[in-house]
Design a protein around this motif. Structure first.
Motif, PDB file in Angstrom:
ATOM      1  N   ILE A  16      47.439   2.702 -40.069  1.00 48.82           N
ATOM      2  CA  ILE A  16      48.850   3.353 -39.564  1.00 48.82           C
ATOM      3  C   ILE A  16      48.716   3.139 -38.357  1.00 48.82           C
ATOM      4  CG2 ILE A  16      49.170   3.757 -42.206  1.00 48.82           C
ATOM      5  CD1 ILE A  16      49.353   7.200 -39.918  1.00 48.82           C
ATOM      6  N   GLY A  17      47.521   3.148 -37.810  1.00 52.30           N
ATOM      7  CA  GLY A  17      47.334   2.862 -36.261  1.00 52.30           C
ATOM      8  C   GLY A  17      47.691   4.133 -35.311  1.00 52.30           C
ATOM      9  N   ARG A  18      48.255   5.003 -36.721  1.00 50.97           N
ATOM     10  CA  ARG A  18      48.407   6.781 -35.819  1.00 50.97           C
ATOM     11  C   ARG A  18      47.454   7.818 -36.569  1.00 50.97           C
ATOM     12  NH1 ARG A  18      54.251   8.389 -37.362  1.00 50.97           N
ATOM     13  NH2 ARG A  18      53.664   9.910 -37.033  1.00 50.97           N
ATOM     14  N   PRO A  19      47.021   8.393 -35.652  1.00 48.28           N
ATOM     15  CA  PRO A  19      46.313   9.840 -36.017  1.00 48.28           C
ATOM     16  C   PRO A  19      46.505  10.634 -37.428  1.00 48.28           C
ATOM     17  CG  PRO A  19      46.408  10.003 -34.677  1.00 48.28           C
ATOM     18  CD  PRO A  19      47.314   9.122 -34.375  1.00 48.28           C
ATOM     19  N   VAL A  20      45.766  10.607 -39.247  1.00 51.12           N
ATOM     20  CA  VAL A  20      46.188  11.006 -39.680  1.00 51.12           C
ATOM     21  C   VAL A  20      45.322  12.574 -40.110  1.00 51.12           C
ATOM     22  CG1 VAL A  20      45.977  11.038 -42.147  1.00 51.12           C
ATOM     23  CG2 VAL A  20      46.607   9.031 -40.567  1.00 51.12           C
ATOM     24  N   HIS A  21      46.007  14.035 -40.793  1.00 49.71           N
ATOM     25  CA  HIS A  21      45.626  14.773 -40.471  1.00 49.71           C
ATOM     26  C   HIS A  21      45.479  15.170 -42.114  1.00 49.71           C
ATOM     27  CE1 HIS A  21      46.896  19.429 -40.788  1.00 49.71           C
ATOM     28  NE2 HIS A  21      46.397  19.560 -39.755  1.00 49.71           N
ATOM     29  N   ARG A  79      41.330  32.812 -30.160  1.00 48.80           N
ATOM     30  CA  ARG A  79      41.107  32.150 -28.739  1.00 48.80           C
ATOM     31  C   ARG A  79      40.267  31.311 -29.532  1.00 48.80           C
ATOM     32  NH1 ARG A  79      42.992  36.188 -25.755  1.00 48.80           N
ATOM     33  NH2 ARG A  79      44.595  35.798 -23.498  1.00 48.80           N
ATOM     34  N   GLY A  80      40.324  31.067 -30.673  1.00 49.22           N
ATOM     35  CA  GLY A  80      39.231  30.509 -31.390  1.00 49.22           C
ATOM     36  C   GLY A  80      39.858  29.074 -31.872  1.00 49.22           C
ATOM     37  N   ASP A 117      42.464  23.091 -38.186  1.00 48.83           N
ATOM     38  CA  ASP A 117      43.731  23.071 -37.746  1.00 48.83           C
ATOM     39  C   ASP A 117      44.843  23.530 -36.555  1.00 48.83           C
ATOM     40  OD1 ASP A 117      46.207  22.398 -39.927  1.00 48.83           O
ATOM     41  OD2 ASP A 117      46.627  24.470 -40.393  1.00 48.83           O
ATOM     42  N   ASP A 118      44.223  23.712 -35.626  1.00 49.44           N
ATOM     43  CA  ASP A 118      44.948  24.202 -34.088  1.00 49.44           C
ATOM     44  C   ASP A 118      44.911  22.952 -33.689  1.00 49.44           C
ATOM     45  OD1 ASP A 118      44.997  27.488 -34.558  1.00 49.44           O
ATOM     46  OD2 ASP A 118      42.820  26.884 -34.022  1.00 49.44           O
ATOM     47  N   LEU A 119      44.481  21.579 -33.877  1.00 50.48           N
ATOM     48  CA  LEU A 119      44.421  20.686 -33.207  1.00 50.48           C
ATOM     49  C   LEU A 119      45.457  19.779 -33.707  1.00 50.48           C
ATOM     50  CD1 LEU A 119      40.189  19.954 -33.779  1.00 50.48           C
ATOM     51  CD2 LEU A 119      41.779  21.307 -32.064  1.00 50.48           C
ATOM     52  N   VAL A 120      46.143  19.506 -32.826  1.00 49.56           N
ATOM     53  CA  VAL A 120      46.927  18.181 -32.639  1.00 49.56           C
ATOM     54  C   VAL A 120      46.864  16.775 -32.524  1.00 49.56           C
ATOM     55  CG1 VAL A 120      49.860  18.504 -32.801  1.00 49.56           C
ATOM     56  CG2 VAL A 120      48.808  20.188 -33.392  1.00 49.56           C
ATOM     57  N   ARG A 121      47.001  16.048 -32.248  1.00 54.03           N
ATOM     58  CA  ARG A 121      46.838  15.227 -32.072  1.00 54.03           C
ATOM     59  C   ARG A 121      47.906  13.678 -31.535  1.00 54.03           C
ATOM     60  NH1 ARG A 121      42.493  15.363 -29.465  1.00 54.03           N
ATOM     61  NH2 ARG A 121      42.379  13.111 -29.259  1.00 54.03           N
ATOM     62  N   PRO A 122      47.996  13.161 -31.100  1.00 52.98           N
ATOM     63  CA  PRO A 122      49.300  12.847 -30.520  1.00 52.98           C
ATOM     64  C   PRO A 122      49.968  11.584 -31.415  1.00 52.98           C
ATOM     65  CG  PRO A 122      47.998  12.109 -28.152  1.00 52.98           C
ATOM     66  CD  PRO A 122      46.989  13.190 -29.990  1.00 52.98           C
ATOM     67  N   ARG A 123      50.960  11.849 -31.429  1.00 54.94           N
ATOM     68  CA  ARG A 123      51.644  11.119 -32.877  1.00 54.94           C
ATOM     69  C   ARG A 123      50.918  11.229 -34.344  1.00 54.94           C
ATOM     70  NH1 ARG A 123      50.835   5.627 -32.546  1.00 54.94           N
ATOM     71  NH2 ARG A 123      52.747   5.279 -33.795  1.00 54.94           N
ATOM     72  N   GLN A 124      50.443  12.288 -34.531  1.00 53.44           N
ATOM     73  CA  GLN A 124      50.020  12.806 -35.557  1.00 53.44           C
ATOM     74  C   GLN A 124      50.713  12.173 -36.764  1.00 53.44           C
ATOM     75  OE1 GLN A 124      46.877  16.016 -35.793  1.00 53.44           O
ATOM     76  NE2 GLN A 124      48.317  17.449 -36.920  1.00 53.44           N
ATOM     77  N   ALA A 125      49.855  11.568 -38.033  1.00 51.96           N
ATOM     78  CA  ALA A 125      50.252  11.991 -38.919  1.00 51.96           C
ATOM     79  C   ALA A 125      49.818  13.250 -40.037  1.00 51.96           C
ATOM     80  CB  ALA A 125      50.986  10.816 -39.541  1.00 51.96           C
TER      81      ALA A 125
END
Length: 779
Positions: A276-281, A22-23, A27-35
């Motif tokens: 690009i107007g989107r989160p970038v991972h 449960r940590g 890399d557990d994070l996913v942002r909306p519309r993530q590229a």
């Protein structure tokens, strides 16, 4: 002593969520519309970029953007800074080379970023990066630390044709010359402190976001200090106010210094997100980490020691060459100088010391702080020198140390290198450790090993380090209207157990149960200020800041309690979570006071509602953890394999907050130190600059069976300059273990005439040393 307070072996409260999956890591994070981003790295250690063609990559499926250094420059994005410049010994200021997040012209190490692809998935981004075509003109590379300054070596930077980064000194060379002029004995030793790859369990990573409506960047990243990263991004990269950047650090799976810094990928994910107007991972694989994470150590050191007839030290001269790599990471010049060089006095009384440090550029990955940050290098050099000198002079190593220890009654002790030790009993640590190790029975154990055809050795090292040093740290204690307490603090846990340690300190101070304490770190929007974690500062400095905040909270609580109890404030006593009228049984709990603090009708006239206080603490000086490590081992002459049979340590960390977590910190540090001394070999091919040990197939790290159960004990000598009496413990294990291990190995092979071996002692190196020494012994 409270049930969950200071001194209690409380199990880590954060471990339940970690062990049950449960940590919340990056890399557990996913942002909306993530590229997703992939970086194209240079395959050359040194080359000129002739052309870049991104057409095929841009046309690939799922590609959102392909970016190069040209776009980066056009957008006015600043470079990754070094914030630790030095003054050279001739009075000049060292030159700081630029470090762009994407290189446009000349790449300077394998792994330099040359382009970036952003796509709908990580796999598509990697595929697109592979389609970028770059024409290189390869150039000769300068790779080796010991040869970087030689005439004719390839220049890493045209502005520094001799590859000299800085030429720095501390101490008094004249005093050393005068002290040693008539010395009875002179001993000299040159040794290597090998480069290491950090290899935190969780790799680095970054998610960049940009809110066009608010004009604000948000960086999610696995760091050791959100506020430090934010400051560099705002001031040096984007040139905007700090409040336009939010940095959030989730759970961190190991840092060891390497995650403290600003990296090009922090810059690139934020920059790309805005474009690009989107989160970038971006999260790298392990091989990518090997050529992009800052690396550690990489020194060559010559030591010259002078002694009198009684084997008392007269003077010490140190000449050190430190590899900086191709660029200067944020604190790189400070590591072998202000952090490390000042510790060459060790635990010994030296009348005079002079340390000269030359930093050199090479076509290798940048070097910066790694667990201990300069202090392990100094301790290794001094403790190897002591054993080597004892061998040359025909005296037991422990006897030479005892003759030259700084005595407890000499404290506070001013060293020739500008530090003042406040406390310590070094002879006691040594005596306790050698007694526990049964040094008297070693000869019989050695004979038994030789009967089985093996070489047995025992070695020890007595270390000291500086930690808990300035500048300040910030902490806030904030009760909510329900009476629950939140700790907000500017340090950052990367696995040490801060949630538990800080909760214990607060529980001891305020009497609040652990289950009613919440600890927040890592969010610059929630926490006003912070210095991050490094130099074993979290408890000595962050903990002291918490105590200051606690004092202020109790003072306000007394005012409220006096009003609630209709008593004089001077009559209110606070203890174990209750405000009591002295000499009576009339009391009110701190939770009740907290709830009342949010009801203006229950407060004295003019008192501001709310129940929260903050505190800063600036250390007046560093703290000085110290101790003695003892290692006993066997070497198989047929294979060079080493078995560590026994390892024990006696430390002095001042007052102890949590003995269980303290032991864990020491165990982990020892494993890393033994890893460097025994296993970890970073190999760059001298001509091409290729990293030949670029993954965990070719680079060995310690395993569970590398070490026996570590026997850990401590002597409590409270620090006189820290309000908690603590000295810091996070790096100590990695400082004492390399010299103890090498001293033991050299001791094992001493009958072959071997008096020095350089780290790491891989089986092949030991096997060759034994093979080459055998004919000399026979002769």
């Amino acid at each position: 002593m409270r049930q969950f307070g200071v001194g209690q072996p409380v199990r880590r409260v954060e471990d339940r969520r970690f062990l049950t999956g449960r940590g919340h890591y990056l890399d557990d994070l996913v942002r909306p519309r993530q590229a997703y981003a992939a970086m194209l790295r240079s395959p050359h250690a040194h080359a000129r970029i002739r052309s870049i063609d991104t057409a095929m990559a841009e046309a690939a499926p799922g590609v959102v953007a392909v970016l190069t250094g040209a776009e980066l420059a056009r957008d006015g994005i600043g470079t990754v800074p070094c914030v630790s410049g030095l003054t050279n010994r001739d009075g000049s200021t060292m030159w700081l080379p630029p470090r762009p997040a994407i290189v446009r012209d000349i790449v300077r190490h394998v792994g330099d970023t040359v382009a970036m692809a952003v796509a709908e998935t990580a796999a598509l981004a990697r595929d697109a990066a592979d389609l970028i075509e770059i024409e290189y003109e390869p150039l000769p590379a300068a790779v080796e630390t010991g040869r970087a300054l030689e005439p004719g070596q390839q220049a890493v930077w045209e502005e520094r044709p001799d590859n000299l980064c800085f030429d720095w000194e501390i101490g008094d060379s004249g005093a050393v010359e005068r002290a040693t002029a008539g010395a009875r004995h002179h001993v000299s030793l040159t040794l290597v402190n090998n480069r290491v790859v950090v290899n935190s369990m969780e790799p680095r990573g970054a998610i960049g976001e940009y809110d066009d409506g608010e004009g604000q960047y948000t960086l999610w990243s696995s760091t050791q200090g959100s506020h430090f990263v934010r400051n560099l991004l705002a001031e040096h990269v984007f040139h905007i106010p700090e409040n336009r950047i939010r940095v959030v650090t989730p759970d961190v799976g190991g840092g060891f210094g390497m995650k403290l810094f600003l990296y090009p990928e922090h810059v690139l994910t934020l920059w790309a997100a805005k474009r690009i107007g989107r989160p970038v991972h971006w999260v790298p694989d392990r091989s990518d980490s090997f050529v992009t994470d800052t690396q550690g150590r990489d020194n060559i050191t010559r030591l010259d020691l002078a002694l009198d007839d009684n084997l008392k030290f007269l003077g010490l001269s140190v000449q050190l060459t430190a590899n900086m790599g191709a660029y200067l990471s944020n604190f790189a010049p400070e590591i072998p100088t202000a952090s490390g060089a000042v510790m060459y006095s060790g635990v010994y009384s030296f009348p005079a010391i002079h340390v000269a440090v030359k930093g050199v550029y090479t076509n290798t990955v940048p070097v910066d702080a790694y667990r201990g940050a300069g202090r392990p290098e100094a301790a290794y050099a001094i403790e190897r020198l002591l054993d080597y000198a004892a061998t040359q002079l025909g005296v037991a190593p422990e006897e030479l140390r005892r003759r030259n220890f700084i005595k407890p009654e000499a404290m506070p002790y001013a060293t020739p290198l500008g530090l003042t030790y406040d406390s310590g009993n070094f002879a006691r640590n040594l005596g306790d450790a050698l007694t526990a190790a049964d040094i008297a029975g070693f000869a019989a154990r050695r004979a038994e090993s030789r009967h089985r055809g093996r070489y047995r050795g025992i070695g020890h090292a007595v270390y000291i380090e500086q930690s808990g040093f300035p500048p300040d740290e910030f902490a806030e204690l904030r009760f909510d209207p329900a009476g629950t307490l939140t700790v907000l603090i500017g340090s950052q846990s990367s696995g040490q157990g801060h949630q538990t340690a800080y909760s214990q300190l607060v529980s001891e101070k305020l009497g609040v149960p652990l289950d009613k304490i919440r600890v927040l770190q890592g969010d610059t929007d929630a926490i006003a200020f912070g210095r991050g974690t490094g130099g074993s500062r979290s408890i000595p400095v962050g903990g002291a800041a918490l105590m200051h905040a606690g004092d202020k909270l109790i003072a306000k609580g007394k005012t409220i309690a006096a009003h609630l109890l209709e008593a004089a404030e001077a009559d209110i006593v606070y203890d174990d979570g209750q405000f009591t009228i002295g000499g009576t049984d009339r009391a009110v709990t701190i939770e009740a006071v907290a709830r009342a603090a949010f009801n203006p009708a229950q407060l004295p006239v003019g008192l501001e509602p709310g129940f929260a206080e903050s505190g800063h603490f600036t250390p007046p000086s560093p703290t000085f953890p110290n101790g003695c490590h003892v290692c006993e081992l066997e070497i198989d002459p047929d294979t060079g394999h080493v078995d560590v049979l026994r390892y024990l340590v006696v430390d002095d960390f001042g007052q102890v907050i949590n003995p269980l977590m303290l032991a864990g910190q020491v165990h982990g540090g020892i494993a890393q130190g033994i890893g460097q001394a025994m296993l970890e070999r970073t190999v760059y091919e001298p001509e091409s600059g290729q990293l030949l040990s670029g993954n965990l197939t070719d680079y060995a790290v310690p395993h569970a069976d590398t070490l026996p159960a570590i026997e850990f004990s401590y002597n409590v000598v409270p620090c006189r300059t820290n309000p908690l009496g603590v000295k810091g413990a996070g790096e100590a294990g990695a400082i004492g273990s390399p010299p103890a291990f090498i001293n033991a190995a050299v001791n094992a092979l001493s009958e072959l005439g071997i008096d020095h071996l350089d780290m790491p002692l891989l089986p092949e190196r030991l096997w060759r040393a034994i093979r080459d020494a055998a004919p000399a012994k026979a002769a």
